[in-house]
Design an enzyme around this catalytic site. Sequence first.
Site, PDB file in Angstrom:
ATOM      1  NE  ARG A 147     -13.570  66.217 -44.110  1.00  0.00           N
ATOM      2  CZ  ARG A 147     -12.844  65.917 -43.037  1.00  0.00           C
ATOM      3  NH1 ARG A 147     -12.670  64.632 -42.690  1.00  0.00           N
ATOM      4  NH2 ARG A 147     -12.274  66.869 -42.314  1.00  0.00           N
ATOM      5  CG  HIS A 268     -12.898  70.365 -38.313  1.00  0.00           C
ATOM      6  ND1 HIS A 268     -13.950  71.092 -37.791  1.00  0.00           N
ATOM      7  CD2 HIS A 268     -13.267  70.065 -39.583  1.00  0.00           C
ATOM      8  CE1 HIS A 268     -14.898  71.224 -38.690  1.00  0.00           C
ATOM      9  NE2 HIS A 268     -14.510  70.617 -39.791  1.00  0.00           N
TER      10      HIS A 268
END
Length: 296
Positions: A147, A268
């Site tokens: 990210r 995740h």
Amino acid sequence: MQFQDFINYLKYEKRVSPHTVTAYEHDLSQFFSYLEEKLEIHQLSDVHSEDIRSWIISLLEDESLEAKSVNRKISAVRAFYRYKLKIKELTVNPTLTIHAPKIPKKLPQYVEQKDMEHLFSDIPFEESFEGLRDRTILELFYATGMRLSELLNVKIQDIHLQENTIKVLGKRNKERIIPFGNKMEELLTMYLENLEKKFCGVTENNYIFVTENGKQLYAKAVYRIVRKYLDMVTTIDKRSPHVIRHTFATHLLNKGADLNAIKTILGHSSLAATQVYTHNSIEQLKSIYNQAHPRA
């Protein structure tokens, strides 16, 4: 109506990401401004579910806001009320009967593999520290799927060139180790050598991605870098760091990578978040089928 105690709770007890804190702070400020200015409600105990629905309707009437953004704002308000119930400042939760608008399902956009290869093989980067930095940023996004917030906070000690791994701090302060390939290892080695020469090994808090004066690089600068180079190779609507994350996951899946492995690399918390990328692969299979089958 004050909510700073809730913001402090998010920061120091829940330890949520700075990005989430900023978003919730903005959303709650907007919510309470609406209550006070439009509905003339100044006490938290006077807020009822119909008042919250009125606020939601006003948000949905704003054509610039997507349903996803409205839902995030609702989530902020729900979290605020849960906190107030927890500390016993309220006994009733008016958000319990609130239903968030449905979000239309969209496949995550990604850059085609040939376009990413074109970017790194044919597009020239400036022959300067900034040019090498920009290339390293783009390659690292594509090599790891990390990210934006994770990339901005990478420090020199987080990179292990002998093991070809990098440590990042993800959502909810969860650390994870991401592997990378030999090409990325060569580029990182070159970049870190240039970083050492330019700043004599001293950058702000040892961050590896920095501005010309050695300060930590900021999010808008990375957005500009990514946009600048993706503009040269693709015409997809979204050209952001997160699109390269989608690209990383989709390309891995198309090459047969295990879905659970991709989930772990992306950080995740559930497989459901990763499964969205299978839809891109299915669409690609359909396209190949329609082009190749004589009776398609």
